[in-house]
Design a protein around this motif. Sequence first.
Motif, PDB file in Angstrom:
ATOM      1  N   ILE A  73      30.677  -3.357  20.375  1.00  0.00           N
ATOM      2  CA  ILE A  73      30.056  -4.526  19.746  1.00  0.00           C
ATOM      3  C   ILE A  73      29.323  -4.120  18.477  1.00  0.00           C
ATOM      4  CG2 ILE A  73      28.349  -6.365  20.025  1.00  0.00           C
ATOM      5  CD1 ILE A  73      30.882  -6.837  21.637  1.00  0.00           C
ATOM      6  N   ARG A  74      28.660  -2.971  18.498  1.00  0.00           N
ATOM      7  CA  ARG A  74      27.974  -2.478  17.295  1.00  0.00           C
ATOM      8  C   ARG A  74      28.945  -2.377  16.117  1.00  0.00           C
ATOM      9  NH1 ARG A  74      27.248   1.892  14.172  1.00  0.00           N
ATOM     10  NH2 ARG A  74      28.768   3.149  15.305  1.00  0.00           N
ATOM     11  N   CYS A  75      30.139  -1.906  16.402  1.00  0.00           N
ATOM     12  CA  CYS A  75      31.140  -1.749  15.343  1.00  0.00           C
ATOM     13  C   CYS A  75      31.781  -3.074  14.937  1.00  0.00           C
ATOM     14  CB  CYS A  75      32.223  -0.780  15.792  1.00  0.00           C
ATOM     15  SG  CYS A  75      31.651   0.914  16.034  1.00  0.00           S
ATOM     16  N   PHE A  76      31.765  -4.054  15.834  1.00  0.00           N
ATOM     17  CA  PHE A  76      32.432  -5.328  15.574  1.00  0.00           C
ATOM     18  C   PHE A  76      31.587  -6.293  14.743  1.00  0.00           C
ATOM     19  CE2 PHE A  76      34.988  -5.072  19.830  1.00  0.00           C
ATOM     20  CZ  PHE A  76      35.806  -4.105  19.283  1.00  0.00           C
ATOM     21  N   VAL A  77      30.256  -6.169  14.791  1.00  0.00           N
ATOM     22  CA  VAL A  77      29.397  -7.146  14.123  1.00  0.00           C
ATOM     23  C   VAL A  77      29.305  -6.863  12.628  1.00  0.00           C
ATOM     24  CG1 VAL A  77      28.022  -7.581  16.193  1.00  0.00           C
ATOM     25  CG2 VAL A  77      27.297  -5.807  14.582  1.00  0.00           C
ATOM     26  N   GLY A  78      28.885  -7.885  11.890  1.00  0.00           N
ATOM     27  CA  GLY A  78      28.625  -7.727  10.467  1.00  0.00           C
ATOM     28  C   GLY A  78      29.365  -8.709   9.587  1.00  0.00           C
ATOM     29  N   ASN A  79      30.523  -9.164  10.053  1.00  0.00           N
ATOM     30  CA  ASN A  79      31.322 -10.094   9.250  1.00  0.00           C
ATOM     31  C   ASN A  79      31.312 -11.512   9.793  1.00  0.00           C
ATOM     32  OD1 ASN A  79      32.861  -7.224   8.970  1.00  0.00           O
ATOM     33  ND2 ASN A  79      33.028  -8.406   7.080  1.00  0.00           N
ATOM     34  N   GLY A  80      30.311 -11.847  10.600  1.00  0.00           N
ATOM     35  CA  GLY A  80      30.223 -13.182  11.164  1.00  0.00           C
ATOM     36  C   GLY A  80      30.771 -13.235  12.582  1.00  0.00           C
ATOM     37  N   ILE A  81      30.433 -14.320  13.291  1.00  0.00           N
ATOM     38  CA  ILE A  81      30.765 -14.383  14.713  1.00  0.00           C
ATOM     39  C   ILE A  81      32.250 -14.624  14.960  1.00  0.00           C
ATOM     40  CG2 ILE A  81      28.458 -15.022  15.471  1.00  0.00           C
ATOM     41  CD1 ILE A  81      29.399 -17.938  15.581  1.00  0.00           C
ATOM     42  N   ARG A  82      32.942 -15.299  14.065  1.00  0.00           N
ATOM     43  CA  ARG A  82      34.390 -15.469  14.253  1.00  0.00           C
ATOM     44  C   ARG A  82      35.079 -14.113  14.243  1.00  0.00           C
ATOM     45  NH1 ARG A  82      38.356 -19.003  16.172  1.00  0.00           N
ATOM     46  NH2 ARG A  82      40.296 -17.900  15.714  1.00  0.00           N
ATOM     47  N   LYS A  83      34.728 -13.280  13.272  1.00  0.00           N
ATOM     48  CA  LYS A  83      35.327 -11.946  13.197  1.00  0.00           C
ATOM     49  C   LYS A  83      34.913 -11.093  14.390  1.00  0.00           C
ATOM     50  CE  LYS A  83      37.561 -10.810  10.302  1.00  0.00           C
ATOM     51  NZ  LYS A  83      39.049 -10.820  10.150  1.00  0.00           N
ATOM     52  N   LEU A  84      33.684 -11.252  14.861  1.00  0.00           N
ATOM     53  CA  LEU A  84      33.237 -10.544  16.065  1.00  0.00           C
ATOM     54  C   LEU A  84      34.165 -10.852  17.236  1.00  0.00           C
ATOM     55  CD1 LEU A  84      31.269  -9.113  18.048  1.00  0.00           C
ATOM     56  CD2 LEU A  84      29.876 -11.194  18.007  1.00  0.00           C
ATOM     57  N   ILE A  85      34.467 -12.123  17.452  1.00  0.00           N
ATOM     58  CA  ILE A  85      35.315 -12.502  18.577  1.00  0.00           C
ATOM     59  C   ILE A  85      36.762 -12.061  18.348  1.00  0.00           C
ATOM     60  CG2 ILE A  85      36.222 -14.457  19.898  1.00  0.00           C
ATOM     61  CD1 ILE A  85      33.241 -13.658  20.404  1.00  0.00           C
ATOM     62  N   GLU A  86      37.255 -12.163  17.142  1.00  0.00           N
ATOM     63  CA  GLU A  86      38.619 -11.699  16.848  1.00  0.00           C
ATOM     64  C   GLU A  86      38.768 -10.207  17.136  1.00  0.00           C
ATOM     65  OE1 GLU A  86      39.322 -12.796  12.815  1.00  0.00           O
ATOM     66  OE2 GLU A  86      39.657 -14.914  13.269  1.00  0.00           O
ATOM     67  N   ARG A  87      37.714  -9.453  16.891  1.00  0.00           N
ATOM     68  CA  ARG A  87      37.748  -8.020  17.177  1.00  0.00           C
ATOM     69  C   ARG A  87      37.557  -7.733  18.658  1.00  0.00           C
ATOM     70  NH1 ARG A  87      33.821  -6.837  11.975  1.00  0.00           N
ATOM     71  NH2 ARG A  87      35.480  -6.582  10.404  1.00  0.00           N
ATOM     72  N   ALA A  88      36.829  -8.617  19.358  1.00  0.00           N
ATOM     73  CA  ALA A  88      36.488  -8.370  20.760  1.00  0.00           C
ATOM     74  C   ALA A  88      37.630  -8.709  21.720  1.00  0.00           C
ATOM     75  CB  ALA A  88      35.239  -9.156  21.143  1.00  0.00           C
ATOM     76  N   VAL A  89      38.409  -9.738  21.396  1.00  0.00           N
ATOM     77  CA  VAL A  89      39.521 -10.076  22.290  1.00  0.00           C
ATOM     78  C   VAL A  89      40.588  -8.986  22.207  1.00  0.00           C
ATOM     79  CG1 VAL A  89      39.110 -12.567  22.135  1.00  0.00           C
ATOM     80  CG2 VAL A  89      40.681 -11.479  20.517  1.00  0.00           C
ATOM     81  N   PRO A  90      41.412  -8.823  23.251  1.00  0.00           N
ATOM     82  CA  PRO A  90      42.451  -7.796  23.214  1.00  0.00           C
ATOM     83  C   PRO A  90      43.415  -7.999  22.054  1.00  0.00           C
ATOM     84  CG  PRO A  90      42.150  -8.641  25.439  1.00  0.00           C
ATOM     85  CD  PRO A  90      41.347  -9.540  24.540  1.00  0.00           C
ATOM     86  N   ASP A  91      43.999  -6.908  21.599  1.00  0.00           N
ATOM     87  CA  ASP A  91      45.001  -6.988  20.541  1.00  0.00           C
ATOM     88  C   ASP A  91      46.109  -7.951  20.944  1.00  0.00           C
ATOM     89  OD1 ASP A  91      43.565  -5.130  19.131  1.00  0.00           O
ATOM     90  OD2 ASP A  91      44.839  -3.431  19.684  1.00  0.00           O
ATOM     91  N   ASN A  92      46.613  -8.681  19.955  1.00  0.00           N
ATOM     92  CA  ASN A  92      47.726  -9.618  20.145  1.00  0.00           C
ATOM     93  C   ASN A  92      47.343 -10.871  20.943  1.00  0.00           C
ATOM     94  OD1 ASN A  92      49.550  -7.820  18.775  1.00  0.00           O
ATOM     95  ND2 ASN A  92      49.680  -6.617  20.676  1.00  0.00           N
TER      96      ASN A  92
END
Length: 214
Positions: free
Chosen positions: A41-60
């Motif tokens: 999560i530390r690495c995923f944050v910073g570009n807004g919450i939409r991008k956070l969730i796009e990074r958090a869900v599994p690939d594809n």
Amino acid sequence: MYTTVIFDLDGTLLNTLDDLMDSTNMALEAYGFPKRSHEEIRCFVGNGIRKLIERAVPDNTDIADTDKVFNEFKRLYQIHCNDKTGTYPGIIELLRELKKHNIKMGIATNKVKSAADKLNEIYFEGLIDEVAGVEDGIIPKPDRCMIDNLMKRLNATTDETLYVGDSQVDVATARNTGLDMVAVLWGFRTRKELEESGAMVFIDDPMEILDKVL
């Protein structure tokens, strides 16, 4: 030298990481997806919450499922945005000192504006002059749209404004707007990560900002 300071919020003024992680993981679990670690999560944050969730869900993961997780996250974070969040040591003292010297202060965050306003009211009421967050018509950082809009509201000029942040997004934001920047080392990114993104001025303690401004 400076009449105005613009602060990032998450990782700069407030430690919001645990609440972001908890809301993300609750939203992921609601749709059967695996939870993410604190470091992820530390690495995923910073570009807004939409991008956070796009990074958090599994690939594809398809867009429809990503949308469901995103909407659930938004619902949950409105409820849980202040469960574990708090100011970093020395922040309130810094803001009070800047206010005492008539320094104008703003927050520019890739949080949704309503969440940013809520946290500002809880922690910084009477200290921060203007808050900018993600809303209709405002493009998230590092685009200069949010900063330009905020500076207009603050009646601030580029050469008299200092930008303070903790992430690669903040470094890019300062570069895109032509603002001088101070990178803080108590936030969500390491000094190495910040140096690699182009940051050059670093501080370890909030009160060091006074030396840059007053």
